[in-house]
Design an enzyme around this catalytic site. Structure first.
Site, PDB file in Angstrom:
ATOM      1  N   GLY A   1     118.023 -21.493 -61.305  1.00 24.71           N
ATOM      2  CA  GLY A   1     118.231 -20.069 -61.139  1.00 24.71           C
ATOM      3  C   GLY A   1     117.144 -19.240 -61.783  1.00 24.71           C
ATOM      4  O   GLY A   1     117.050 -18.035 -61.551  1.00 24.71           O
TER       5      GLY A   1
ATOM      6  N   VAL B   1     109.079 -23.759 -60.352  1.00 29.90           N
ATOM      7  CA  VAL B   1     107.844 -23.855 -61.121  1.00 29.90           C
ATOM      8  C   VAL B   1     106.948 -24.911 -60.487  1.00 29.90           C
ATOM      9  O   VAL B   1     107.394 -26.019 -60.198  1.00 29.90           O
ATOM     10  CB  VAL B   1     108.116 -24.207 -62.598  1.00 29.90           C
ATOM     11  CG1 VAL B   1     106.812 -24.391 -63.351  1.00 29.90           C
ATOM     12  CG2 VAL B   1     108.929 -23.116 -63.251  1.00 29.90           C
TER      13      VAL B   1
ATOM     14  N   ASP C   1     116.796 -17.061 -75.901  1.00 27.96           N
ATOM     15  CA  ASP C   1     117.075 -18.373 -75.318  1.00 27.96           C
ATOM     16  C   ASP C   1     116.204 -19.442 -75.987  1.00 27.96           C
ATOM     17  O   ASP C   1     115.606 -20.280 -75.323  1.00 27.96           O
ATOM     18  CB  ASP C   1     116.830 -18.351 -73.809  1.00 27.96           C
ATOM     19  CG  ASP C   1     117.445 -19.555 -73.109  1.00 27.96           C
ATOM     20  OD1 ASP C   1     118.367 -20.171 -73.678  1.00 27.96           O
ATOM     21  OD2 ASP C   1     117.004 -19.900 -71.994  1.00 27.96           O
TER      22      ASP C   1
END
Length: 719
Positions: A433, A437, A550
């Site tokens: 989500g 990459v 995060d």
């Protein structure tokens, strides 16, 4: 004769009974007093194996024994009956356990006073009585124990003044008396004698008077000096500035007044350290000291002799400000015109009809000369796989398509055309989500990481550009560098440095189907220091105070020399702008660690601070401090904090932080906590303990008790 026989028989019965009872050694007899002090229901439930017929109590629940010099029998050295909801009093007979080192009765319902005779147990060095209902004052014999190191009496109903006799506890390292009913002034002379004290927490009591100036002589103090929520008044003593620079203050909720000193360790404190003191002023609070003469000079204020005695600007100051404004506007205007003109020329814009661009591009360039245009992607450009053609993984076609948009190289030394990027050799590293990459190898052989964010967000162009430009301005050797970006209504790309050696998570535990690399302690310590430096830069040194929100080991990337790079900062914000919904499946800007497919049962993200797990909570920098603390524990233990809650194996650790805290609380051997692969590096024991202490400070449950990221970095650098 018959009467004599009866008397003799009775004597034998009594003798046999006595021999049976006193077969238990003296330590066991003393412990039976604790069993008898507990109410009958609890005793039946938890003391069923405390049998007076045993020779020693060493197999009883909660009892630890060892052989000590001068004794042939094992002696009791530890009592641990924590968290059993026992309703009892503490019997004075425990003081006869002369070899007792650790007493842990926290989390029960022990009541009454702490008996003074308890401190006859002269070998005690750790006493954990927090979370009970104990009352009364601190016992007079408290500091008669020569090796007392830890006292945690928090969360009780203890009262009275802080006695000056505490100055005799010269080996004390942790003194925690928070959330009691202690009152009165703290006398001078206690703290200069506590040269080994590392933690002091007397918060949430009823202390009053001034904060002792000699508290600044606690040279071994680390973590947080917590004096919050008392009734301390007067000015903050300047002596606190003599504390180590790594110490964080918590002076909230008192009656302190006057200007905050600006010397020594005060310079490293944030505003939260001084909140809820209405009469405090000065930096870092946004409350000026109105009576300070320095304020009047700084702002050019003078007394107005007119009605009301109001303050105003001097006439000369008004004229000077007006002239400066006019000159500033003129200079800015000239700079803008010059920059736009140069940009137009460099792109081949020619509003006379000839130039490198043509058609609509030429028209838009002439109409908006300051909008950046650097090239446009070809529709449906094929991305070839480095692994032999095809899509590169996961069934994705590997195509990056887009319409007319802006391709901007943020780094001036990073020059290439978008067509070169799209036609370069590439393969898919992973997807989630957070976007797909790719690893892309440019024509000059330089690899880059390209993240495709998605197709939404066409109405939020300015917001997207502002965010990505702010990220692009960050430059630090331990932060992944964003080199360029591409924006079009149906395509968003981020181009960053490619970090070749994967993530810290894969280095510790290996990628799928691969073995992990064995990281030595010296490498782990350098990774910890570098990651902390990078995160401290995001918090303190960048033009905008970022919150990562995060931080975890999969977002700390390693190069071939195991230098760490913090990645993924600002990514959630960009994903929100483009309209995609981030998942917890991991991934990063600039790394080789593949995106994980959504698991059948999602793992619990225990990197997150407790307050971060509340729905709708707004990210703060203290979230990041907690998370880096978990990463440090992960480096030390080699264990993953992310454990599936549905696992049925008994060896799983559902909360790594809680497990480590329990180990330190119970003084478990270091070998039980640290990664087994580090056990051979015995010379690093002190360094390992130092990092453990930093990690535990970072993972405090109360966010205000956690240090600033700058302090974390400084503490690690000293190890």
């Amino acid at each position: 004769m018959l009467l004599q026989k009866l008397h003799f028989s009775a004597f034998l019965v009594v003798l046999i009974f006595c021999l049976r009872v006193f077969s238990l050694n003296p330590d066991g007899l003393s412990l039976l007093s604790l069993k008898s002090a507990v109410d009958a229901a609890s005793a039946a439930a938890f003391f069923s194996d405390w049998n007076e017929d045993d020779a020693t109590p060493c197999r009883w629940t909660g009892i630890t024994c060892t052989n000590v010099s001068g004794s042939d029998d094992p002696r009791v050295v530890g009592i641990s009956l924590a968290g059993r909801n026992l309703r009892a009093y503490i019997p004075s007979e425990l003081g006869s356990l002369i070899h007792l080192r650790r007493l842990n009765l926290h989390g029960n319902n022990f009541n009454g006073a702490i008996p003074d005779q308890l401190f006859n147990a002269s070998s005690l060095h750790s006493i954990f009585l927090y979370g009970n209902n104990l009352s009364g004052s601190l016992p007079p014999s408290l500091c008669s124990i020569p090796r007392l190191r830890i006292l945690d009496f928090s969360n009780n109903s203890l009262s009275g003044q802080l006695p000056k006799l505490l100055q005799n506890c010269r080996q004390l390292r942790r003194l925690i008396l928070a959330r009691n009913k202690f009152s009165g002034q703290i006398p001078l002379g206690i703290f200069p004698e506590l040269a080994n004290l590392e933690q002091l927490d007397i918060s949430e009591n009823e202390f009053n008077g001034s904060i002792p100036n000699d508290m600044g002589e606690l040279k071994s103090l680390s973590g947080t000096l917590n004096l919050s929520y008392n009734h301390f008044g007067g000015k903050i003593p300047k002596g606190l500035g003599d504390l180590p620079l790594t110490v964080s203050f918590d002076l909230r909720g008192n009656d302190l007044s006057g200007q905050i000193p600006q010397t020594g360790s005060f310079s490293s404190q944030g505003p939260t350290a001084f909140l809820d003191n209405p009469s405090l002023c000065g930096f870092p609070l946004q409350r000026s000291c109105k009576n300070s003469s320095s304020d009047s000079v700084e702002y050019g204020l003078v007394e107005n002799d007119g009605v009301g005695g109001r303050k105003g600007l001097r006439p000369g100051m008004i004229v000077l400000i007006s002239v400066a404004d006019a000159v500033g506007v003129a200079v800015v205007g000239l700079v803008v015109i010059y920059v736009c003109w140069k940009r137009k020329d460099s792109r081949g814009c020619s509003c006379t009809g000839k130039g490198k661009l043509g058609g609509n591009e030429h028209a838009r360039c002439c109409a908006f000369p300051c909008i950046v245009f650097g090239g446009f992607p070809s529709n449906d450009s094929e991305v070839e796989s480095e692994k032999g053609g095809g899509s590169g993984g996961g069934g994705d076609s590997g195509r990056m398509s887009g319409g007319v948009g802006d391709f901007v190289a943020i780094d001036k030394g990073f020059t290439f055309e978008l067509d070169e990027l799209l036609r370069a050799s590439a393969y898919v590293l992973g997807k989630s989500g957070l976007g797909i990459v790719y690893k892309v190898v440019l024509g000059n052989g330089v690899p880059v990481a390209v993240r495709r964010l998605g197709e939404g967000g066409e109405q939020r162009y300015k917001e997207f550009v502002a965010e990505v430009q702010a990220i692009g301005r960050l430059k630090h050797p331990n932060v992944v560098k964003l080199r360029a970006y591409y924006w079009a209504p149906d395509e968003k790309l981020l181009i960053s440095d490619f970090i070749p050696n994967g993530s810290l998570a894969s280095a510790l535990r290996g990628k799928a189907g691969q073995q992990s690399s064995s990281l030595s302690w010296s490498i782990r310590l350098e990774i910890a220091k570098g990651a902390a430096r990078g995160l401290a830069y995001l918090h303190e040194c960048s033009q905008r105070k970022f919150v990562h929100a995060d931080v975890k080991s999969s977002n700390i990337l390693l190069d071939n020399d195991y230098q760490p790079y913090v990645s993924d900062f600002g990514l959630n914000r960009l994903i929100t702008i483009t309209g995609n919904k981030p998942t917890s499946s991991g991934g990063f800007i600039g790394g080789t660690f593949p995106y994980l497919k959504a698991p059948q049962s999602e793992k619990v993200n225990t990197y997150r601070a407790p307050e971060a797990r509340i729905p709708g909570a707004q990210p703060t920098q203290k979230w990041d401090v907690y998370s880096i603390g978990v990463v440090l524990i992960e480096l030390l233990t080699g264990k993953s904090p992310e454990i599936s809650p549905t696992s049925s194996t008994s060896t799983d650790i559902l909360d790594l932080v809680r497990w480590v805290r329990k180990g330190f609380e119970e003084e478990s051997p270091l070998s039980d906590l640290v990664d087994p692969s580090l056990l051979q590096e015995v010379e690093a024991k002190k360094e390992v303990l130092g990092v453990f202490h930093v990690a535990l400070a970072c993972t405090e449950g109360d966010p205000d008790a956690r240090p600033q990221m700058k302090t974390v970095s400084e503490n690690l650098e000293k190890i």
